[in-house]
Design an enzyme around this catalytic site. Structure first.
Site, mmCIF file in Angstrom:
data_model
loop_
_atom_site.group_PDB
_atom_site.id
_atom_site.type_symbol
_atom_site.label_atom_id
_atom_site.label_comp_id
_atom_site.label_asym_id
_atom_site.label_seq_id
_atom_site.Cartn_x
_atom_site.Cartn_y
_atom_site.Cartn_z
ATOM 1 N N GLU A 112 0.837 -1.199 0.000
ATOM 2 C CA GLU A 112 0.000 0.000 0.000
ATOM 3 C C GLU A 112 0.868 1.244 0.000
ATOM 4 O O GLU A 112 1.927 1.282 0.632
ATOM 5 C CB GLU A 112 -0.920 0.000 1.231
ATOM 6 N N ASP A 114 0.121 5.369 0.515
ATOM 7 C CA ASP A 114 -0.982 6.208 0.977
ATOM 8 C C ASP A 114 -0.691 7.698 0.942
ATOM 9 O O ASP A 114 0.408 8.130 1.315
ATOM 10 C CB ASP A 114 -1.311 5.885 2.445
ATOM 11 N N GLU A 116 -2.955 10.329 3.001
ATOM 12 C CA GLU A 116 -4.086 10.369 3.921
ATOM 13 C C GLU A 116 -4.146 11.733 4.594
ATOM 14 O O GLU A 116 -3.123 12.258 5.036
ATOM 15 C CB GLU A 116 -3.934 9.296 4.998
#
Length: 290
Positions: A112, A114, A116
């Site tokens: 993953e 990210d 955010e």
């Protein structure tokens, strides 16, 4: 003359604080697409609306649900961007995200990457968290590689473009084409190399998002809304031929130019608030790339 001195000082300070030009704009090499050209709803369809021209979507969180969307194709490299406008006011506990993942293909052992936005109590700024983890999951084996920033603008006042540029040797996180972080392939085991899909979402992360869970989502302020537009998907899908090449990260085609590095240093020197390699509480054996 004396009255000009304060003005000159103000202008110098303003210049010192101004966002530097990276000199190269990878977003300009990728054309925006309509939402349904590249994405579909993943969850919470009742909390998602698409604009009539399909170039924008709005997702929101309330007590009943959040919402998320997912790219139709997986990619083994590429430039993935969207312009996002966040909600103002009390947003503690709310996570608004734009990210790459292959969790659905490799449950319990996924990669993953990210971007955010961690909401906050009113009066405090959002935190933009970038994170990379490889071959891990929510089963206690996640080794996060977080770098967090405050932003040099108000992300609730207007749209700004956030992007991930990923190829076989590096991951570059960009805000309005300014590189804020470069994550290089230093150790094979700490770099994602399997195809990933692109996601956007808004969800309740009260357990950790704001001051490690001190402040929770307060649904007196619902709905919590995030707006996305200017979707850009440029890269090689998982099924593309070997001749497919990723979007160049710099004028030379790889890495960052000196001007891009200078812009990234400006961001990290002035706005970085956390870097996992500088966290003495972390187990260094789990992050060999540091």
């Amino acid at each position: 003359m004396a009255c000009l001195i304060p003005l000159l000082v103000f202008l110098v300070l303003r210049t010192a604080d101004a966002q530097p030009s990276p000199g190269y704009h990878p977003s300009s090499s990728v054309s925006p697409i309509r939402f349904y050209e590249g994405y579909s709803n993943l969850w919470g369809p009742q909390h998602q609306t698409i604009s009539p021209d399909q170039y924008s979507t709005t997702i929101w969180l309330d007590t009943s649900s959040g919402s998320g969307f997912k790219s139709k194709n997986s990619y083994r490299n590429g430039y993935f961007g969207a312009s996002i406008k966040l909600q103002s006011g009390y947003t503690a506990g709310v996570n608004t995200a734009f990210y790459l993942s292959n969790n659905q293909a490799y449950p319990g052992f996924h990669d993953e990457v990210d971007i955010e936005f961690l909401g906050n109590i009113e009066g405090r700024p959002y935190i933009l968290q970038t994170n990379v983890y490889v071959r891990g999951s929510g089963d206690g084996r996640i080794i996060g590689r977080e770098m967090r920033f405050h932003l040099w603008f108000d992300p609730t006042a207007s749209f700004h473009h956030y992007a991930i540029l990923w190829d076989s040797d590096e991951i570059i996180f960009l805000v309005d084409d300014v590189p804020i972080r470069r994550y290089a392939r230093k150790v094979e085991a700490t770099f994602p190399d399997r195809p990933m899909w692109v996601y956007g979402s808004i969800w309740d992360a009260s357990s950790w998002a704001t001051d490690n869970g001190k402040y929770k989502a307060d649904y007196r302020y619902q709905p919590f809304v995030a707006k996305y537009t200017d979707f850009k998907l440029g890269g090689c899908t998982g099924s593309a031929p070997p001749s497919c090449r990723p979007v160049p990260s710099s004028p030379s085609g790889h890495g960052l130019s000196p001007q891009q590095y200078a812009a990234m240093r400006w961001v990290q020197n002035n706005y970085m608030v956390y870097y996992y390699c500088e966290d003495s509480s972390r187990d260094r054996s789990l992050t060999p790339e540091c």
